[in-house]
Motif scaffolding. Structure first.
Motif, short mmCIF file in Angstrom:
data_model
loop_
_atom_site.label_atom_id
_atom_site.label_comp_id
_atom_site.label_asym_id
_atom_site.label_seq_id
_atom_site.Cartn_x
_atom_site.Cartn_y
_atom_site.Cartn_z
N SER A 180 96.06 94.86 34.30
CA SER A 180 96.20 93.63 34.50
C SER A 180 96.98 92.86 33.40
N ASP A 181 97.15 91.50 33.36
CA ASP A 181 98.09 90.77 32.55
C ASP A 181 96.69 89.67 31.76
N ILE A 182 95.54 90.04 32.23
CA ILE A 182 94.55 89.05 31.49
C ILE A 182 94.42 89.16 30.02
N ASP A 183 94.68 88.12 29.24
CA ASP A 183 94.68 88.10 27.80
C ASP A 183 93.80 87.42 27.02
N ASP A 184 92.51 86.81 27.57
CA ASP A 184 91.84 85.93 26.80
C ASP A 184 90.36 86.32 27.33
N ARG A 185 89.20 86.32 26.40
CA ARG A 185 87.98 86.35 26.74
C ARG A 185 87.30 85.85 28.18
N GLU A 186 87.80 84.52 28.12
CA GLU A 186 87.24 83.65 29.44
C GLU A 186 87.73 84.26 30.78
N THR A 187 88.82 84.42 30.77
CA THR A 187 89.57 85.03 32.09
C THR A 187 88.89 86.34 32.39
N ALA A 188 88.72 86.88 31.21
CA ALA A 188 88.23 88.45 31.39
C ALA A 188 86.81 88.26 31.86
N GLU A 189 85.96 87.20 31.28
CA GLU A 189 84.51 87.12 31.93
C GLU A 189 84.52 86.96 33.19
N ILE A 190 85.35 86.03 33.62
CA ILE A 190 85.14 85.65 35.13
C ILE A 190 85.68 86.60 36.04
N ASP A 191 86.50 87.58 35.55
CA ASP A 191 87.21 88.75 36.27
C ASP A 191 86.07 89.66 36.39
N ALA A 192 85.33 89.80 35.25
CA ALA A 192 84.23 91.06 35.21
C ALA A 192 83.00 90.63 36.39
N LYS A 193 82.73 89.16 36.17
CA LYS A 193 81.63 88.80 36.93
C LYS A 193 82.16 88.94 38.55
N ARG A 194 83.30 88.65 38.78
CA ARG A 194 83.92 88.90 40.08
C ARG A 194 83.88 90.22 40.61
N ARG A 195 84.04 91.09 39.79
CA ARG A 195 84.06 92.63 40.25
C ARG A 195 82.73 93.25 40.58
N CYS A 196 81.95 92.72 39.76
CA CYS A 196 80.61 93.01 39.53
C CYS A 196 79.85 92.45 40.91
N LYS A 197 80.24 91.35 41.40
CA LYS A 197 79.83 90.67 42.42
C LYS A 197 80.42 91.19 43.75
N LEU A 198 81.85 91.73 43.87
CA LEU A 198 82.27 92.34 44.74
C LEU A 198 81.63 93.91 45.10
N ASP A 199 81.18 94.73 43.81
CA ASP A 199 80.83 95.97 43.88
C ASP A 199 79.68 95.97 42.75
N PRO A 200 78.29 95.75 43.45
CA PRO A 200 77.01 95.56 42.85
C PRO A 200 76.77 97.01 42.15
N THR A 201 77.39 98.02 42.17
CA THR A 201 77.27 99.40 41.59
C THR A 201 78.02 99.41 40.31
N ILE A 202 78.68 98.53 39.93
CA ILE A 202 79.35 98.47 38.64
C ILE A 202 78.30 98.16 37.77
#
Length: 110
Positions: free
Chosen positions: A22-44
């Motif tokens: 990805s081109d994510i380069d800051d903590r805030e965007t990374a946190e939003i992205d991580a929560k989105r990933r975990c919501k889409l796949d709760p086994t993460i």
């Protein structure tokens, strides 16, 4: 500079997990992205973001542990009873001989 994103499940090492770029380069965007990933796949279980420089240097700049992680369902063991053979299909009864067959038999031609 690019970002490597590792997503792993319960009991899995981070480097064994799924790798995305990805081109994510800051903590805030990374946190939003991580929560989105975990919501889409709760086994993460965990998501980690590494900045990777052109010379190969890398450093962790954000990681997220899913507090609502659901374990990956394990396959149920197969028992002998569940794999029992089906009963062999019953043979259809032979049809009664027709008139011509009965006549041949009665005059001794068969």
């Amino acid at each position: 500079m690019s970002t490597e994103i590792y997503s792993c499940r319960e009991g899995q090492e981070l480097k064994q997990g799924k790798l995305d770029y990805s081109d994510i380069d800051d903590r805030e965007t990374a946190e939003i992205d991580a929560k989105r990933r975990c919501k889409l796949d709760p086994t993460i279980k965990k998501v980690a973001y590494y900045k990777v420089a052109a010379d190969g240097e890398f450093r962790l700049f954000f990681s997220y542990t899913n507090p609502n992680c659901k374990p990956v369902p394990k396959a149920k063991p197969v028992s002998i009873a569940s794999t029992a053979r089906k009963a062999a299909p019953k043979k259809k009864p032979e049809p009664k001989p027709g008139l011509f067959a009965r006549l041949k038999k009665s005059i001794g031609l068969s």
